[in-house]
Scaffold this active site. Structure first.
Site, PDB file in Angstrom:
ATOM      1  CG  HIS A   1     -62.308  80.207 -95.413  1.00 39.04           C
ATOM      2  ND1 HIS A   1     -61.766  81.473 -95.346  1.00 39.04           N
ATOM      3  CD2 HIS A   1     -62.916  80.129 -96.620  1.00 39.04           C
ATOM      4  CE1 HIS A   1     -62.025  82.124 -96.457  1.00 39.04           C
ATOM      5  NE2 HIS A   1     -62.726  81.328 -97.253  1.00 39.04           N
ATOM      6  CD  GLU A   2     -64.698  76.653 -98.146  1.00 31.98           C
ATOM      7  OE1 GLU A   2     -65.807  76.903 -98.660  1.00 31.98           O
ATOM      8  OE2 GLU A   2     -63.641  77.174 -98.541  1.00 31.98           O
TER       9      GLU A   2
END
Length: 261
Positions: A125-126
Site C-alpha cells: 500500500h505504501e
C-alpha cells in the site's frame, strides 16, 4: 494577472492534461521524478538521524525479506535504482514509503500486522502511494494554492530547508511524526489499496489477509488513540468492501510465497 501566474497556470493545465495515475485518473504533477526522489531521500536521511533504528537482527531480516519480495514486483523506476528499507524502533503502528525508494517500518506495526501477508499488505500500500505520485500530487496542489509556494525550491538543497520541513514532511506522507497531518484523500487511498494489493499478490502473499489487517487496525484503536497508520489511512467498512471487490478481480498469480518468518 502577473506573467509568473500566467506561466504557472499554463504549465499546470498542460501537466494536468498529460499526467495520469495508475487507475487512469488525471493528476496535477508540477515536479519531476528526480526532484521528488531528491526530496524523499533528503527527508529519509533526516529521519534516520533523528529516530532510533532497530538493531534486532531477527526483526530486520523479517521486514527486509517481506519488503524485498514486494519490491521485486515493482517496475524499475527511472529516478532511482534500489529500494532502501529501514526498521525504526518505536511503538508507533506505522509505515511509510517516500519518493526515491525509501521505506520505513516501525516495530509497533508488527503487533498489528500479525503475519507476512499483512505486513506485505501495508508495504504494498505504501509503495503504491509512491508509484501513483501521490506525494507529488499533494505538493503540487499546495504549490498551486500558494500555501507552499517556496517549499520545494527551498527543500531541495537550500540551507533554509528546516523552515519548511514540517509542511514538506506532511506532503510526503510522514507528517504525523512531526505534528502535522495532511491525510491522503479517499481517492488516493483507494488507488493505493488497489495497486498495493496487486503488487503483494504478485509476490505470492495472500490478499485476503488485507481485510484481517484493517480489522486488526480497528481493534487496536478501541478505547485508545488510533494507530498512527490510521491517522492518514482511515479504515472503515467501505474500505474493507472495496478490498474484497478488488480481490475478486485479481488474476491467479503463481509466484511462490517467500518464507520470511
Amino acid at each position: 494577472m502577473s506573467w509568473f501566474k500566467i506561466t504557472t497556470l499554463a504549465l499546470t493545465v498542460g501537466l494536468t492534461a498529460c499526467s495520469a495515475s495508475p487507475t487512469g485518473r488525471h493528476q496535477l504533477l508540477l515536479f519531476s521524478d528526480n526532484d521528488m526522489s531528491s526530496l524523499g531521500a533528503q527527508s529519509f536521511e533526516e529521519m534516520k538521524q533523528q529516530q532510533k533504528i532497530s538493531q534486532d537482527d531477527k526483526v530486520n531480516r523479517y521486514v527486509q525479506c517481506v519488503a524485498a519480495a514486494v519490491t521485486a514486483q515493482v517496475p524499475k523506476q527511472a529516478a532511482f535504482d534500489t529500494w532502501e528499507v529501514v526498521v525504526f524502533d518505536s511503538d508507533q503502528v506505522n509505515a511509510f514509503a517516500l519518493p526515491g525508494g525509501k521505506i520505513g517500518v516501525y516495530t509497533g506495526l508488527l503487533n498489528v500486522a500479525k503475519n507476512e501477508d499483512q505486513l506485505a499488505t501495508v508495504i504494498g500500500h505504501e509503495i503504491a502511494h509512491v508509484l501513483a505520485d501521490h506525494s507529488n500530487e499533494r505538493l503540487s496542489q499546495s504549490q498551486l494554492a500558494n500555501a507552499g509556494l517556496q517549499i520545494t525550491s527551498v527543500a531541495l538543497g537550500s540551507s533554509e530547508y528546516a523552515q519548511y520541513r514540517n509542511a514538506t514532511m506532511a506532503a510526503l506522507g510522514v507528517g504525523v511524526q512531526y505534528g502535522v497531518l495532511l491525510p491522503y484523500g479517499r481517492t488516493q487511498e483507494s488507488e493505493a489499496d488497489i495497486v498495493g494489493l496487486e503488487i503483494m499478490a504478485k509476490a505470492g502473499f495472500n490478499p485476503a489477509e488485507s481485510v484481517d489487517l484493517w480489522r486488526n487496525m480497528a481493534a487496536a484503536s478501541q478505547g485508545q488513540q488510533p494507530p498512527e497508520l490510521l491517522s492518514t489511512h482511515p479504515s472503515h467498512n467501505t474500505r474493507i468492501s472495496d478490498l474484497q471487490n478488488t480481490m475478486a478481480k485479481l488474476p491467479n498469480y503463481t509466484a511462490n510465497k517467500p518464507n520470511c518468518s
